[in-house]
Design a protein around this motif. Structure first.
Motif, short mmCIF file in Angstrom:
data_model
loop_
_atom_site.label_atom_id
_atom_site.label_comp_id
_atom_site.label_asym_id
_atom_site.label_seq_id
_atom_site.Cartn_x
_atom_site.Cartn_y
_atom_site.Cartn_z
N PRO A 18 -5.61 11.47 7.56
CA PRO A 18 -6.19 10.38 7.18
C PRO A 18 -5.05 9.27 7.16
N SER A 19 -5.64 8.04 7.20
CA SER A 19 -4.88 7.03 7.16
C SER A 19 -4.97 6.12 6.01
N TYR A 20 -3.87 6.48 4.94
CA TYR A 20 -3.97 6.02 3.56
C TYR A 20 -3.87 4.37 3.31
N SER A 21 -3.19 3.75 4.62
CA SER A 21 -2.96 2.55 4.56
C SER A 21 -4.18 1.61 4.68
N LYS A 22 -5.04 2.28 5.61
CA LYS A 22 -6.47 1.61 5.91
C LYS A 22 -7.26 1.74 4.74
N LYS A 23 -7.12 2.77 3.88
CA LYS A 23 -7.95 3.16 2.94
C LYS A 23 -7.55 2.23 1.67
N GLY A 24 -6.20 1.43 1.73
CA GLY A 24 -5.77 0.81 0.49
C GLY A 24 -5.39 1.50 -0.65
N LEU A 25 -4.85 2.68 -0.33
CA LEU A 25 -4.06 3.44 -1.46
C LEU A 25 -3.04 3.10 -2.14
N ASP A 26 -3.06 2.98 -3.35
CA ASP A 26 -1.98 2.80 -4.34
C ASP A 26 -1.18 3.93 -4.30
N LEU A 27 0.10 3.84 -4.08
CA LEU A 27 1.27 4.91 -4.15
C LEU A 27 1.35 5.40 -5.47
#
Length: 50
Positions: A18-27
């Motif tokens: 999965p692409s977490y940058s496209k999902k807007g994941l907060d690190l």
């Protein structure tokens, strides 16, 4: 040879993981598994570009 292997792995990662940058994941809220996947993708990308 090494670079070609990492490029192939990077293409596979792009299709499967999965692409977490496209999902807007907060690190700061990411789980350990998500952080491990981010680290794996970063390591593969770094080695494919060198």
């Amino acid at each position: 040879m090494k670079k070609q292997i990492f490029k192939a792995i990077a293409r596979l990662n792009k299709k499967i993981l999965p692409s977490y940058s496209k999902k807007g994941l907060d690190l700061q809220k990411a789980s350990k598994l998500q952080m491990a996947l981010i680290g794996w993708k970063l390591w593969v990308t770094k080695n494919s570009l060198d």
